[in-house]
Design an enzyme around this catalytic site. Structure first.
Site, PDB file in Angstrom:
ATOM      1  N   ARG A   1      10.679   1.428  10.384  1.00  0.00           N
ATOM      2  CA  ARG A   1      10.981   2.094   9.108  1.00  0.00           C
ATOM      3  C   ARG A   1      10.323   3.470   9.025  1.00  0.00           C
ATOM      4  NH1 ARG A   1      10.212  -3.369   6.714  1.00  0.00           N
ATOM      5  NH2 ARG A   1      11.955  -3.836   5.354  1.00  0.00           N
ATOM      6  N   ILE A   2       9.071   3.567   9.499  1.00  0.00           N
ATOM      7  CA  ILE A   2       8.380   4.869   9.405  1.00  0.00           C
ATOM      8  C   ILE A   2       9.038   5.868  10.359  1.00  0.00           C
ATOM      9  CG2 ILE A   2       6.186   6.101   9.634  1.00  0.00           C
ATOM     10  CD1 ILE A   2       4.746   3.444   9.023  1.00  0.00           C
TER      11      ILE A   2
ATOM     12  N   SER B   1      -0.272   5.924  14.375  1.00  0.00           N
ATOM     13  CA  SER B   1      -0.110   4.470  14.514  1.00  0.00           C
ATOM     14  C   SER B   1      -1.479   3.797  14.400  1.00  0.00           C
ATOM     15  CB  SER B   1       0.581   4.151  15.836  1.00  0.00           C
ATOM     16  OG  SER B   1      -0.173   4.621  16.949  1.00  0.00           O
ATOM     17  N   ARG B   2      -2.101   3.532  15.527  1.00  0.00           N
ATOM     18  CA  ARG B   2      -3.465   3.041  15.570  1.00  0.00           C
ATOM     19  C   ARG B   2      -4.142   3.765  16.726  1.00  0.00           C
ATOM     20  NH1 ARG B   2      -2.682   1.431  11.257  1.00  0.00           N
ATOM     21  NH2 ARG B   2      -2.935  -0.664  10.392  1.00  0.00           N
TER      22      ARG B   2
ATOM     23  N   ASP C   1      -4.210  11.011  12.899  1.00  0.00           N
ATOM     24  CA  ASP C   1      -4.604  10.294  11.680  1.00  0.00           C
ATOM     25  C   ASP C   1      -5.490   9.109  12.046  1.00  0.00           C
ATOM     26  OD1 ASP C   1      -4.620   9.495   8.972  1.00  0.00           O
ATOM     27  OD2 ASP C   1      -2.914   8.148   9.278  1.00  0.00           O
TER      28      ASP C   1
ATOM     29  N   GLU D   1     -13.083   3.969  14.244  1.00  0.00           N
ATOM     30  CA  GLU D   1     -12.995   4.521  12.883  1.00  0.00           C
ATOM     31  C   GLU D   1     -14.101   3.934  12.022  1.00  0.00           C
ATOM     32  OE1 GLU D   1      -9.017   3.979  11.393  1.00  0.00           O
ATOM     33  OE2 GLU D   1      -8.152   5.161  13.007  1.00  0.00           O
TER      34      GLU D   1
ATOM     35  N   HIS E   1      -7.401   8.624   8.725  1.00  0.00           N
ATOM     36  CA  HIS E   1      -6.514   7.450   8.564  1.00  0.00           C
ATOM     37  C   HIS E   1      -6.005   7.366   7.115  1.00  0.00           C
ATOM     38  CE1 HIS E   1      -5.527   3.189  10.207  1.00  0.00           C
ATOM     39  NE2 HIS E   1      -4.583   3.618   9.376  1.00  0.00           N
ATOM     40  N   ILE E   2      -5.254   8.398   6.748  1.00  0.00           N
ATOM     41  CA  ILE E   2      -4.773   8.473   5.359  1.00  0.00           C
ATOM     42  C   ILE E   2      -3.251   8.423   5.269  1.00  0.00           C
ATOM     43  CG2 ILE E   2      -6.740   9.694   4.309  1.00  0.00           C
ATOM     44  CD1 ILE E   2      -4.652  12.214   4.745  1.00  0.00           C
ATOM     45  N   GLY E   3      -2.614   7.897   6.337  1.00  0.00           N
ATOM     46  CA  GLY E   3      -1.150   7.879   6.369  1.00  0.00           C
ATOM     47  C   GLY E   3      -0.513   7.386   5.073  1.00  0.00           C
ATOM     48  N   SER E   4      -1.027   6.318   4.530  1.00  0.00           N
ATOM     49  CA  SER E   4      -0.399   5.727   3.338  1.00  0.00           C
ATOM     50  C   SER E   4      -1.175   6.049   2.061  1.00  0.00           C
ATOM     51  CB  SER E   4      -0.327   4.209   3.504  1.00  0.00           C
ATOM     52  OG  SER E   4      -1.641   3.686   3.596  1.00  0.00           O
TER      53      SER E   4
HETATM   54  C1  DGY Z   1      -1.006   0.710   7.474  1.00  0.00           C
HETATM   55  O1  DGY Z   1      -0.488   0.330   6.423  1.00  0.00           O
HETATM   56  O2  DGY Z   1      -1.061   0.005   8.475  1.00  0.00           O
HETATM   57  C2  DGY Z   1      -1.606   2.057   7.469  1.00  0.00           C
HETATM   58  O3  DGY Z   1      -2.138   2.400   8.693  1.00  0.00           O
HETATM   59  C3  DGY Z   1      -2.686   2.111   6.416  1.00  0.00           C
HETATM   60  O4  DGY Z   1      -2.973   3.434   6.154  1.00  0.00           O
END
Ligand code: DGY
Length: 328
Positions: free
Chosen positions: A156-157, A237-238, A262, A267, A286-289
């Site tokens: 989806r992303i 991603s990670r 990110d 971390e 790590h602020i993607g969301s």
């Molecule tokens: C997730 O939802 O997995 C994101 O990495 C959190 O920011």
């Protein structure tokens, strides 16, 4: 009716907490930092459900949680779930897909723009009072629009990124994914590519795969060597999907033009991490969301997932590997 006992070990919104409170007898970890392991294990003794974002749900934790039935993550990633251990005990694990892809895709576009147009570096330049001439070639960057984007991971992303790149930035979008996404090809005009070709031909390589045994260090020395020297690499991603030492070498040896990150192997990132010294690397924590709205939606989704699973309703938010036969 007796309400199931639940632990909220990760921070969630007040509304999500209230929702859980309607259906469950809950206890919340209030400390400023992540719950210490001994406290967690002690509190889990009598709990049937828990919000455990980022906390390893493994054999050790489960051995201290004899009544646990549901582990709910306030995240789409669920690499903290030890699927084998959870499966063996019939534990349901849920995540929050469907509410954060646009927010993460916005950040990825931001990282692409920031690296190619050197936004962070030039912000420091202006604020340091170094802006003297109108047209200094040393400040030029590179275009994002009209270039080629390679997306590794078309979930989806990945699709939300592709949409922005294709229709907002007129980019040619290629993708690599375990399975072909024919619908996305049709609707977004994205082109499937094999892994190597994507690495060799993209101006921007965006990594947005879940972390699994198969994706651990999927980008390393060999993959960076295949990328164009003029390419930018973006990881949302990670951290563990990338061999960070190989990334540092590739950037230092100019095998890559820059990176937008990110996520990191450790971390919070350690202050002596060489990535923090490189001017061609943009870092965010790590602020993607992490927007108010999306985090609220994620918390509410996680709360609803927890309650639904405790009531025996296994929704699409149950991670696929732990979905039982007959569930949706
Ligand atoms: C997730 O939802 O997995 C994101 O990495 C959190 O920011």
């Amino acid at each position: 009716m007796i309400k199931p006992k639940v632990l909220i070990a990760s921070r969630i919104s007040k509304e999500a907490e209230a929702y859980i409170g309607t259906y469950c007898d809950y206890e919340r970890w209030e400390g400023p930092r992540q719950i210490p392991q001994e406290v967690l294990f002690e509190k889990l003794q009598d709990k049937e459900g828990a919000i455990l974002t980022g906390i390893p749900v493994n054999e050790e934790l489960l051995s201290h949680a004899p009544k646990l039935r549901v582990a709910s993550n306030v995240s789409v990633g669920y690499n903290n779930f030890d699927i084998k251990a959870m499966k063996a005990r019939g534990i349901i694990g849920t995540n929050t897909p469907g509410v954060l892809e646009n927010t993460v895709a916005d950040l990825v576009m931001g990282l692409m723009l920031a690296t190619a147009r050197r936004i962070s570096e030039l912000d420091h330049y202006v604020k340091a009072g170094r802006w003297k001439r109108e047209d200094n070639k040393n400040l030029f960057g590179l275009d994002v629009y009209g270039t080629t984007l390679g997306i590794i991971g078309m979930g989806r992303i990945g699709e939300a990124i592709a949409k922005r790149a294709k229709f907002g930035f007129d980019m040619e979008v290629r993708y690599y994914n375990r399975t072909r996404k024919y619908e996305a090809e049709k609707h977004l005009g994205v082109v499937y590519s094999d892994f190597e070709t994507l690495l060799k031909t993209s101006d921007f390589v965006v990594l947005i795969v879940p972390l699994t045994e198969d994706t651990y260090h999927m980008i390393g020395t060999k993959e960076f060597a295949l990328m164009k020297e003029s390419a930018f690499f973006i990881n949302a991603s990670r951290g563990q999907t990338v061999d960070e030492e190989a990334l540092i070498r590739a950037l230092e040896n100019k095998e890559l033009l820059g990176a937008g990150l990110d996520v990191f192997e450790t971390e919070p990132v350690q202050p002596d991490n060489p990535l923090l010294r490189l001017p061609n690397v943009i870092t965010v924590p790590h602020i993607g969301s992490s927007t108010e709205k999306t985090r609220r939606c994620m918390a509410m989704t996680a709360a609803k997932n927890l309650v639904a699973a405790l009531q025996g309703d296994i929704t699409d938010s149950c991670v696929p590997e732990l979905r039982r036969k007959g569930s949706r």
